[in-house]
Design a protein around this motif. Sequence first.
Motif, PDB file in Angstrom:
ATOM      1  N   TYR A 165       0.906  -1.108   0.078  1.00 60.24           N
ATOM      2  CA  TYR A 165       0.039   0.090   0.040  1.00 60.24           C
ATOM      3  C   TYR A 165       1.078   1.318   0.018  1.00 60.24           C
ATOM      4  O   TYR A 165       2.120   1.097   0.587  1.00 60.24           O
ATOM      5  N   TYR A 199      -0.843 -10.297  -1.427  1.00 60.78           N
ATOM      6  CA  TYR A 199       0.389 -10.107  -0.960  1.00 60.78           C
ATOM      7  C   TYR A 199       0.455 -10.214   0.596  1.00 60.78           C
ATOM      8  O   TYR A 199      -0.501 -10.802   1.136  1.00 60.78           O
ATOM      9  N   ARG A 220      -2.456 -12.867   1.799  1.00 56.25           N
ATOM     10  CA  ARG A 220      -3.970 -12.391   1.428  1.00 56.25           C
ATOM     11  C   ARG A 220      -4.219 -12.593  -0.066  1.00 56.25           C
ATOM     12  O   ARG A 220      -3.250 -12.424  -0.925  1.00 56.25           O
ATOM     13  N   HIS A 223      -7.193  -8.394  -3.799  1.00 57.14           N
ATOM     14  CA  HIS A 223      -8.510  -7.798  -3.383  1.00 57.14           C
ATOM     15  C   HIS A 223      -8.334  -6.315  -3.613  1.00 57.14           C
ATOM     16  O   HIS A 223      -7.225  -5.669  -3.779  1.00 57.14           O
ATOM     17  N   HIS A 225     -10.412  -3.064  -1.673  1.00 56.49           N
ATOM     18  CA  HIS A 225     -11.211  -2.601  -0.467  1.00 56.49           C
ATOM     19  C   HIS A 225     -11.996  -1.581  -1.124  1.00 56.49           C
ATOM     20  O   HIS A 225     -11.848  -0.762  -1.882  1.00 56.49           O
TER      21      HIS A 225
HETATM   22 FE    FE Z   1      -5.863  -5.397   1.779  1.00 56.24          FE
END
Ligand code: FE
Length: 289
Positions: A165, A199, A220, A223, A225
């Motif tokens: 991120y 990730y 994970r 995706h 969000h």
């Molecule tokens: Fe996430």
Amino acid sequence: MRKNVMNPDAQARHELTRTVLDRLEATPDPRLREVMSSLVRHLHAFAVDVGLREEEWLAGIVFLTETGRTCTPTRQEFILLSDTLGLSSLVDDLGHPATDGATESTILGPFYVPGAPFRESGASIAAAGLDGEPLLVTGEVATTAGRPIAGAVVDVWQTAPNGLYDVQDDGQPEFHLRGRFRTDDAGRYDFRTVRPVSYPIPADGPVGRLLAATGRHPWRAAHIHLIVSAPGHHTLTTTIFDAEDPYIDSDAVFGVKRSRRHVFRRSPDGGLHLEEHIRLRPETPDSTT
Ligand code: FE
Ligand code: BEZ
């Protein structure tokens, strides 16, 4: 007939649990009394169940202490622990039962940043020239009764193709791969991005060591969000998961709900396309009409 007699050790343990529970009866707040009593009952039963040894109890205390020490203003290792034990998803589920046709919620995760810029319909949240497979997301926000909601806010965020991120990566500008979009009069929204990637959750702390010790991976499933809000409706926190991701069935934080798996379709221009319909639960039943 044989009588069901507890052995004296078990009897003493049972009395100890009973004594603690009796002491909690004085708790003035009834909900706190209920929660604490249940916690004590389950904790004691767990210790008895596994025959918890002193050194194991101490290892647990050391682990929790390290978990606390790993927390910083930008890292919450206790929530990560809750996530990896499935507790966060369970609490989310208890608070948002999927009953009335509303889009299912999922956990928020630690990387949401409020205040992302509002972007024009159709704008890209990815920096120009970003390496990654182009993805067009289009969709509609409507009530559970199917009425389109104009002016709903769709707040989205995802990682870059490097799995990070913006807040984890000095190489990305502020609010990169984040943005807020408003639905038009027909309740429609659309934005461009790149295909999300799987990730690993932060695994360099005690939670990561626990995952490794229990033979688990930290990944994970890929995706995007979303937080979707509109006046008169319950705000929805949810996630679009890539159904074709290799971790879709083994997400490290148990966050993938079946209804939230999506297949990205190939469009004629060669890019990927996802059409996503969101259904918001009205705050009062009247607002469905
Ligand atoms: Fe996430
Ligand atoms: C996330 O999806 O951003 C996330 C959720 C739980 C733990 C770590 C990351």
